[in-house]
Scaffold this motif. Sequence first.
Motif, PDB file in Angstrom:
ATOM      1  N   ARG A 196     -23.710 -41.049  54.741  1.00  0.00           N
ATOM      2  CA  ARG A 196     -23.691 -42.478  55.096  1.00  0.00           C
ATOM      3  C   ARG A 196     -24.129 -42.767  56.523  1.00  0.00           C
ATOM      4  N   TYR A 197     -24.462 -41.690  57.285  1.00  0.00           N
ATOM      5  CA  TYR A 197     -24.878 -41.951  58.667  1.00  0.00           C
ATOM      6  C   TYR A 197     -26.108 -41.143  59.072  1.00  0.00           C
ATOM      7  N   THR A 198     -25.968 -39.857  59.279  1.00  0.00           N
ATOM      8  CA  THR A 198     -27.091 -39.093  59.843  1.00  0.00           C
ATOM      9  C   THR A 198     -28.266 -38.951  58.877  1.00  0.00           C
ATOM     10  N   ASP A 199     -27.993 -38.861  57.559  1.00  0.00           N
ATOM     11  CA  ASP A 199     -29.076 -38.658  56.595  1.00  0.00           C
ATOM     12  C   ASP A 199     -29.169 -39.819  55.599  1.00  0.00           C
ATOM     13  N   LYS A 200     -28.703 -40.970  56.043  1.00  0.00           N
ATOM     14  CA  LYS A 200     -28.656 -42.139  55.164  1.00  0.00           C
ATOM     15  C   LYS A 200     -30.037 -42.485  54.605  1.00  0.00           C
ATOM     16  N   LYS A 201     -31.068 -42.343  55.425  1.00  0.00           N
ATOM     17  CA  LYS A 201     -32.428 -42.681  54.985  1.00  0.00           C
ATOM     18  C   LYS A 201     -32.848 -41.833  53.787  1.00  0.00           C
ATOM     19  N   HIS A 202     -32.575 -40.544  53.838  1.00  0.00           N
ATOM     20  CA  HIS A 202     -32.965 -39.650  52.742  1.00  0.00           C
ATOM     21  C   HIS A 202     -32.138 -39.901  51.486  1.00  0.00           C
ATOM     22  N   ILE A 203     -30.854 -40.193  51.665  1.00  0.00           N
ATOM     23  CA  ILE A 203     -30.000 -40.481  50.507  1.00  0.00           C
ATOM     24  C   ILE A 203     -30.500 -41.735  49.787  1.00  0.00           C
ATOM     25  N   HIS A 204     -30.882 -42.744  50.553  1.00  0.00           N
ATOM     26  CA  HIS A 204     -31.428 -43.969  49.929  1.00  0.00           C
ATOM     27  C   HIS A 204     -32.789 -43.707  49.284  1.00  0.00           C
ATOM     28  N   PHE A 205     -33.552 -42.771  49.848  1.00  0.00           N
ATOM     29  CA  PHE A 205     -34.815 -42.374  49.198  1.00  0.00           C
ATOM     30  C   PHE A 205     -34.527 -41.786  47.820  1.00  0.00           C
ATOM     31  N   PHE A 206     -33.542 -40.871  47.741  1.00  0.00           N
ATOM     32  CA  PHE A 206     -33.183 -40.269  46.455  1.00  0.00           C
ATOM     33  C   PHE A 206     -32.733 -41.341  45.457  1.00  0.00           C
ATOM     34  N   LEU A 207     -31.916 -42.269  45.939  1.00  0.00           N
ATOM     35  CA  LEU A 207     -31.379 -43.308  45.063  1.00  0.00           C
ATOM     36  C   LEU A 207     -32.491 -44.226  44.560  1.00  0.00           C
ATOM     37  N   ASP A 208     -33.376 -44.643  45.459  1.00  0.00           N
ATOM     38  CA  ASP A 208     -34.501 -45.496  45.068  1.00  0.00           C
ATOM     39  C   ASP A 208     -35.412 -44.781  44.072  1.00  0.00           C
ATOM     40  N   LEU A 209     -35.581 -43.477  44.264  1.00  0.00           N
ATOM     41  CA  LEU A 209     -36.427 -42.704  43.355  1.00  0.00           C
ATOM     42  C   LEU A 209     -35.800 -42.641  41.959  1.00  0.00           C
ATOM     43  N   VAL A 210     -34.495 -42.472  41.902  1.00  0.00           N
ATOM     44  CA  VAL A 210     -33.791 -42.472  40.606  1.00  0.00           C
ATOM     45  C   VAL A 210     -33.978 -43.812  39.903  1.00  0.00           C
ATOM     46  N   HIS A 211     -33.851 -44.902  40.644  1.00  0.00           N
ATOM     47  CA  HIS A 211     -34.042 -46.237  40.068  1.00  0.00           C
ATOM     48  C   HIS A 211     -35.464 -46.385  39.502  1.00  0.00           C
TER      49      HIS A 211
END
Length: 450
Positions: A196-211
């Motif tokens: 939720r902080y240091t790697d938030k950008k990559h986590i949201h990339f994974f989530l957007d890709l799943v969508h």
Amino acid sequence: MKYMKFEVDSQTKKDLEIFETVKEGLSVVGLFNHTQCIGGKKKLYEYLANPLADYKQITERKETIAFFHKHFPDGLNLDKDALDFTEYYLRQPDYPTRMPSWFTAIEKMIADKISTSSNEYYLAEKGVTSTVDLLKNIYEFSIILADKLKEGDAPVFLVKNNDIVLELFQKEAYKEIKDMKKYKSYDIMRLDYMFRYTDKKHIHFFLDLVHEYDALFAVAKAAAKYNLQYPDILPETETVLDLEGLFHPFVENAISNDVHFDNQSNLLFISGPNMAGKSTFLKALGVAVYLAHAGFPVPAGKMKIGILSGLSTTINISDNLSTGYSHFYAEVMRIKDVAHRLEANNRILVLFDELFRGTNVKDAYDGTVAVVSAFAKIRTSFFVISTHIVEAARELESKTNIQFSYFDIKEEDGHPVYTYKLKEGVSDVRLGMYIINKEGVIDLINNITN
């Protein structure tokens, strides 16, 4: 000139039932909605709300859906509960901004267990475990996808994103995640800080890709279920629209038809009585062209289309009581709107159903001849106009780029039988009095006076 935006208005989306339905029927988005998560559903709506007019973008999306259709018929294996909680967890406004210590982690865990009001540790624990499960799913899928991509015909979109996924999983933090089975309190707080902080950008990339994958898989599933085919997309320099076996996906056991347009034959004039199939054909054609520009498979055996800059339909137009517009005036204003659009972008498909049905026969005849003659001069767009004013066809026969067709109706035992097959020529069938007599309208009125 390159047309980047596909122009389509709310009336056209309503006519084609892209999102709204008529009489609680099916919608186009409902046809494709086999998504597994809310984010995938939103992405599907986004695709259909914004059709494309760029050759590269359309082709890339079409090829991605076709690839999933061919290589992953069962779709994407998602843990829906884990995905839903991950989305909820990442949306929360309070997140750690400092790397936790062992002491802090244990303290939060104990405080959460003895408190009846705090759920901070529970949120972090369940959010982290759900996110880890999701990341494992993504990694496992990406390994399988990488093997499939080596077989050839690999879509650029998939290659690019899968390379990013596999590269991220080479980082130490993500390597550790792949093998995690048990979580200590410190692991929970450390990963919470990362996700939720240091790697938030990559986590949201994974989530957007799943969508995105979820939406694309949903389209592929619809293609298999409804026997939809992938169109042959040509650059906007090609003035061509060919369909073989066109059908309306909402109609059970639909009768299919063929249609061909180019710049030498770009206007189709369909005549014939009501209920013969004119409106359904126009909707089927509009839906196919709309879906092709979304990069989706289409309801046809084959389709070839040069990219257009827009689509305009007038099928279910009505009068407007708030403005005082009659049905006829609404039709005239719609034609005026189409003319302005043609002035700006002259590569559009225009569909008019029962042109000038809101006025008297004489005005309808004169108006139909005048408007169709004017449209016929524009060779870079395609037009389909249906009418029951068959007399107008004779006046238009000299226009070499106009095709004349009608829906064949046979007679059996004195009753009409609708074939729903498009044939070349002009209809000479009149069913108005047959329907009036069949329903006994005149006898009913006469009985009142008797």
